[in-house]
Scaffold this motif. Sequence first.
Motif, mmCIF file in Angstrom:
data_model
loop_
_atom_site.group_PDB
_atom_site.id
_atom_site.type_symbol
_atom_site.label_atom_id
_atom_site.label_comp_id
_atom_site.label_asym_id
_atom_site.label_seq_id
_atom_site.Cartn_x
_atom_site.Cartn_y
_atom_site.Cartn_z
ATOM 1 N N VAL A 136 -40.968 123.889 55.965
ATOM 2 C CA VAL A 136 -39.978 124.324 56.945
ATOM 3 C C VAL A 136 -39.433 125.672 56.521
ATOM 4 O O VAL A 136 -38.995 125.842 55.378
ATOM 5 N N GLU A 137 -39.487 126.617 57.440
ATOM 6 C CA GLU A 137 -39.011 127.949 57.106
ATOM 7 C C GLU A 137 -37.847 128.298 58.028
ATOM 8 O O GLU A 137 -37.967 128.206 59.246
ATOM 9 N N LYS A 138 -36.750 128.666 57.425
ATOM 10 C CA LYS A 138 -35.589 129.030 58.258
ATOM 11 C C LYS A 138 -35.415 130.539 58.235
ATOM 12 O O LYS A 138 -35.402 131.151 57.166
ATOM 13 N N SER A 139 -35.304 131.113 59.428
ATOM 14 C CA SER A 139 -35.115 132.561 59.504
ATOM 15 C C SER A 139 -34.254 132.869 60.732
ATOM 16 O O SER A 139 -33.606 131.983 61.267
ATOM 17 N N PHE A 140 -34.293 134.104 61.173
ATOM 18 C CA PHE A 140 -33.529 134.485 62.363
ATOM 19 C C PHE A 140 -34.423 135.192 63.364
ATOM 20 O O PHE A 140 -35.303 135.965 62.988
ATOM 21 N N LYS A 141 -34.165 134.895 64.642
ATOM 22 C CA LYS A 141 -34.850 135.624 65.718
ATOM 23 C C LYS A 141 -33.726 136.351 66.425
ATOM 24 O O LYS A 141 -32.981 135.761 67.191
ATOM 25 N N GLY A 142 -33.555 137.629 66.122
ATOM 26 C CA GLY A 142 -32.357 138.334 66.587
ATOM 27 C C GLY A 142 -31.185 137.735 65.838
ATOM 28 O O GLY A 142 -31.169 137.740 64.615
ATOM 29 N N LYS A 143 -30.241 137.187 66.606
ATOM 30 C CA LYS A 143 -29.089 136.584 65.931
ATOM 31 C C LYS A 143 -29.193 135.062 65.880
ATOM 32 O O LYS A 143 -28.361 134.391 65.285
ATOM 33 N N LYS A 144 -30.221 134.532 66.564
ATOM 34 C CA LYS A 144 -30.349 133.074 66.611
ATOM 35 C C LYS A 144 -31.094 132.549 65.399
ATOM 36 O O LYS A 144 -32.118 133.123 65.001
ATOM 37 N N PRO A 145 -30.604 131.460 64.821
ATOM 38 C CA PRO A 145 -31.354 130.864 63.714
ATOM 39 C C PRO A 145 -32.670 130.281 64.226
ATOM 40 O O PRO A 145 -32.737 129.794 65.350
ATOM 41 N N LEU A 146 -33.667 130.397 63.392
ATOM 42 C CA LEU A 146 -34.994 129.972 63.821
ATOM 43 C C LEU A 146 -35.614 129.079 62.746
ATOM 44 O O LEU A 146 -35.684 129.460 61.578
ATOM 45 N N THR A 147 -36.041 127.886 63.143
ATOM 46 C CA THR A 147 -36.695 126.978 62.205
ATOM 47 C C THR A 147 -38.155 126.850 62.595
ATOM 48 O O THR A 147 -38.465 126.495 63.724
ATOM 49 N N THR A 148 -39.028 127.187 61.672
ATOM 50 C CA THR A 148 -40.459 127.105 61.959
ATOM 51 C C THR A 148 -41.090 126.075 61.036
ATOM 52 O O THR A 148 -40.826 126.059 59.839
ATOM 53 N N CYS A 149 -41.921 125.203 61.612
ATOM 54 C CA CYS A 149 -42.575 124.161 60.819
ATOM 55 C C CYS A 149 -44.082 124.371 60.791
ATOM 56 O O CYS A 149 -44.679 124.845 61.757
ATOM 57 N N LYS A 150 -44.643 123.954 59.688
ATOM 58 C CA LYS A 150 -46.060 124.179 59.469
ATOM 59 C C LYS A 150 -46.555 123.036 58.587
ATOM 60 O O LYS A 150 -45.866 122.638 57.650
ATOM 61 N N ILE A 151 -47.743 122.517 58.873
ATOM 62 C CA ILE A 151 -48.251 121.403 58.076
ATOM 63 C C ILE A 151 -48.770 121.931 56.733
ATOM 64 O O ILE A 151 -49.268 123.059 56.650
ATOM 65 N N THR A 152 -48.636 121.133 55.675
ATOM 66 C CA THR A 152 -49.162 121.553 54.365
ATOM 67 C C THR A 152 -50.509 120.861 54.131
ATOM 68 O O THR A 152 -50.897 119.981 54.895
ATOM 69 N N LYS A 153 -51.184 121.260 53.056
ATOM 70 C CA LYS A 153 -52.455 120.621 52.707
ATOM 71 C C LYS A 153 -52.255 119.135 52.453
ATOM 72 O O LYS A 153 -53.060 118.304 52.878
ATOM 73 N N LYS A 154 -51.153 118.840 51.762
ATOM 74 C CA LYS A 154 -50.841 117.442 51.456
ATOM 75 C C LYS A 154 -50.618 116.646 52.748
ATOM 76 O O LYS A 154 -51.093 115.516 52.883
ATOM 77 N N GLY A 155 -49.930 117.283 53.696
ATOM 78 C CA GLY A 155 -49.653 116.641 54.972
ATOM 79 C C GLY A 155 -50.923 116.393 55.763
ATOM 80 O O GLY A 155 -51.108 115.328 56.368
ATOM 81 N N LEU A 156 -51.807 117.376 55.727
ATOM 82 C CA LEU A 156 -53.065 117.263 56.451
ATOM 83 C C LEU A 156 -53.906 116.124 55.884
ATOM 84 O O LEU A 156 -54.496 115.325 56.615
ATOM 85 N N GLN A 157 -53.903 116.049 54.559
ATOM 86 C CA GLN A 157 -54.661 114.994 53.881
ATOM 87 C C GLN A 157 -54.089 113.616 54.241
ATOM 88 O O GLN A 157 -54.837 112.688 54.550
ATOM 89 N N ALA A 158 -52.750 113.524 54.208
ATOM 90 C CA ALA A 158 -52.097 112.258 54.536
ATOM 91 C C ALA A 158 -52.410 111.860 55.976
ATOM 92 O O ALA A 158 -52.651 110.687 56.280
#
Lengths: 191, 96
Positions: B60-82
């Motif tokens: 989970v990566e938290k950043s900003f898009k302009g002034k809005k907080p932005l949470t981006t999710c991405k699967i990991t290798k471990k997650g893919l395996q599971a």
Amino acid sequence: MKQEKEHLTSEESLEIITRMIKTAQGNVKAGAFYFLLWGWISVIASLAHFYLDMYTDYPAPYMVWLIGIPGWIVTMLYSYKKASAARVKTYSDNLIMWTWIGFGFSILVVIFAGQHINFQITPLIMLFAGLCTFITGLIIRFKPLIIGGSSFWIFTPIAFYLPMVYSPLIMAVAIVFGYLIPAYILKKHNL
Amino acid sequence: MADFKDLDPLLHSQLRLAVMSLLVSVKSAEFVYIKEKTNATAGNLSVQIDKLSTAGYIEVEKSFKGKKPLTTCKITKKGLQAFEEYVNALQQYIRK
């Protein structure tokens, strides 16, 4: 899916997996914009190139391709805007983007190698354009684009065979079949 | 009916499975996108995403898009395996 359900049957699990995977397919219709933009730029430039070469004494008819520069600017601005508005990044969008960036580098090589390849630049660009269109069609699983891309394998040998002055004319025809027709179908198509 | 004790309990739950299935097919997705596609409430989704992230299944990566907080999710290798193991186990139950 308001409440969290911890006891799923195997059928329910499978149903969730298939539904979510289907849902995640990117918006492939957006790609029609690029094919229409570059389709029209190429058709206009090709026809102008052919006209100037065939019927006038203008010494550098290929200069009409400079209209590609605003095309690149529009492409970069549009894709930047799209990418920052997108809430999901798909593998297919990424593959398509790199395919066309690769195309960009390939045509630069062709253009700068012009004198070493007897200035057969247009047919070679057609060959690359066809291949990249074909790959894009495969990635988004859209038959008209696959067929359109394949049509370059017919038009390119014709362009090589005929005197060089006809190359831009063949290019214009190929672009109509390979880019514009599939792009208009894609735009209308409900994928 | 076979019991599901061999199925990864982290994945064998409606919303977490939906999130993982969505993330296996994309490079990354924003929180609002996942929320819209799963029809989950923001609160519930946050909790489940935290669980998946703690397990190391997603990043989970938290950043900003302009002034809005932005949470981006991405699967990991471990997650893919599971996820793959979960699907394999599921197939075995179905064959039984």
